[in-house]
Design a protein around this motif. Structure first.
Motif, short mmCIF file in Angstrom:
data_model
loop_
_atom_site.label_atom_id
_atom_site.label_comp_id
_atom_site.label_asym_id
_atom_site.label_seq_id
_atom_site.Cartn_x
_atom_site.Cartn_y
_atom_site.Cartn_z
N PRO A 267 0.82 -1.23 0.00
CA PRO A 267 0.00 0.00 0.00
C PRO A 267 0.84 1.27 0.00
CG PRO A 267 -0.15 -1.12 2.12
CD PRO A 267 0.51 -2.07 1.19
N LEU A 268 2.08 1.20 0.54
CA LEU A 268 2.95 2.37 0.49
C LEU A 268 3.27 2.73 -0.96
CD1 LEU A 268 4.77 4.46 1.98
CD2 LEU A 268 6.60 2.77 1.85
N ASN A 269 3.31 1.72 -1.81
CA ASN A 269 3.62 1.95 -3.22
C ASN A 269 2.48 2.68 -3.95
OD1 ASN A 269 6.22 1.25 -3.77
ND2 ASN A 269 5.73 -0.52 -5.04
N VAL A 270 1.29 2.73 -3.35
CA VAL A 270 0.17 3.43 -4.00
C VAL A 270 0.43 4.94 -4.05
CG1 VAL A 270 -2.29 3.92 -3.89
CG2 VAL A 270 -1.47 1.61 -3.43
N PRO A 271 0.65 5.60 -2.89
CA PRO A 271 0.98 7.03 -2.99
C PRO A 271 2.32 7.28 -3.67
CG PRO A 271 1.24 6.26 -0.72
CD PRO A 271 0.55 5.17 -1.47
N MET A 272 3.24 6.32 -3.53
CA MET A 272 4.52 6.47 -4.22
C MET A 272 4.31 6.47 -5.73
SD MET A 272 7.86 3.96 -4.17
CE MET A 272 8.07 4.08 -2.41
N GLY A 273 3.51 5.53 -6.21
CA GLY A 273 3.21 5.48 -7.64
C GLY A 273 2.46 6.71 -8.10
N GLY A 274 1.53 7.21 -7.26
CA GLY A 274 0.81 8.44 -7.61
C GLY A 274 1.74 9.62 -7.74
N MET A 275 2.72 9.72 -6.84
CA MET A 275 3.70 10.80 -6.91
C MET A 275 4.49 10.73 -8.22
SD MET A 275 5.22 10.78 -3.04
CE MET A 275 6.67 11.67 -3.60
N MET A 276 4.88 9.51 -8.58
CA MET A 276 5.70 9.34 -9.78
C MET A 276 4.91 9.66 -11.05
SD MET A 276 7.68 5.87 -8.64
CE MET A 276 8.83 5.89 -7.25
#
Length: 241
Positions: free
Chosen positions: A106-115
């Motif tokens: 789930p941490l990768n969700v906002p991380m992916g959104g940022m990218m």
């Protein structure tokens, strides 16, 4: 009256501070140092969240708000490790390690959104003057330190401290992406297309690498759990004999 030199006073003060039990324990005890670093990382993390939220509201920037969301999730994960570590023997450290690994997804969700936001809007960091050089030194220092600590604290045998160092490594990877955008913005003459391409490639690599870290942690947790069960079975067999 005898006068002492300022340098000797300073050296004496440093020596007295170094001889205090707390400082001596911090220098010599790796587990204590890891404990302190968990609290330090959590506090700095939440301060950074407040800072990014304030910037996002002030500049009405979706980019800063998305960064705040990412570091908020990261801070909650660190808070969970702090609470678990404080409970000591009352908590299953291996379970905490496994839950931290699952939380990376789930941490990768906002991380992916940022990218994605970074690539689509061509957003990124900018640093005034020579600040970018100091930022580069600090970023590479945190990356190298996080890699060293991953190996060092793994040997210590504490799954919670190992999980905390894994989170530090993930945060260092995101700092590398931010540094890249700033350096391209300041030094590159290739145009916006080149910046978007490099951000997409580096961002995609970091996103996938975090997934690999999570998978590795889950496999490692399974191996540790299997080892504990085998050791328990051997002890039980020896007691029966």
């Amino acid at each position: 009256m005898r006068r002492t030199k300022p340098g000797s006073d300073r050296d004496g003060l440093i020596k007295r501070v170094a001889d205090t039990p707390l400082v001596r324990c911090y220098v010599t005890d790796l587990a204590f140092r890891g404990n302190v670093s968990i609290y330090q990382g959590m506090v700095v993390n939440f301060i950074y969240v407040v800072f990014r939220v304030a910037l996002g509201i002030w500049y009405t920037s979706v980019w800063f708000i998305s960064m705040a969301v990412y570091y908020l999730v990261l801070g909650v994960m660190r808070l969970y490790l702090v609470v678990s570590y404080r409970r000591g023997e009352q908590v299953d450290q291996l379970r905490c390690y496994r839950r931290t690994a699952w939380s990376l997804f789930p941490l990768n969700v906002p991380m992916g959104g940022m990218m994605v936001l970074m690539v689509l809007t061509n957003s990124g960091y900018t640093y005034p003057g020579y600040v970018i050089y100091a930022s580069a030194l600090y970023t590479f220092y945190t990356l190298i330190t996080s890699i060293i600590n991953l190996a060092k604290y793994r040997k210590l045998g504490s799954p919670i401290l190992s999980a905390a160092k894994a989170l530090n490594f993930v945060a260092a990877l995101m700092s590398i992406l931010g540094l890249q955008t700033a350096m391209i913005a300041q030094f590159s003459t290739e145009g916006e297309g080149y910046r978007m391409l490099m951000n997409a490639l580096t961002g995609g690599f970091i996103w996938a690498f975090v997934v690999l870290i999570a998978v590795y942690m889950l496999r490692h947790a399974r191996a540790l759990e299997k080892g504990e069960k085998e050791a328990g079975a051997v002890e039980q067999a020896e007691e029966q004999v």
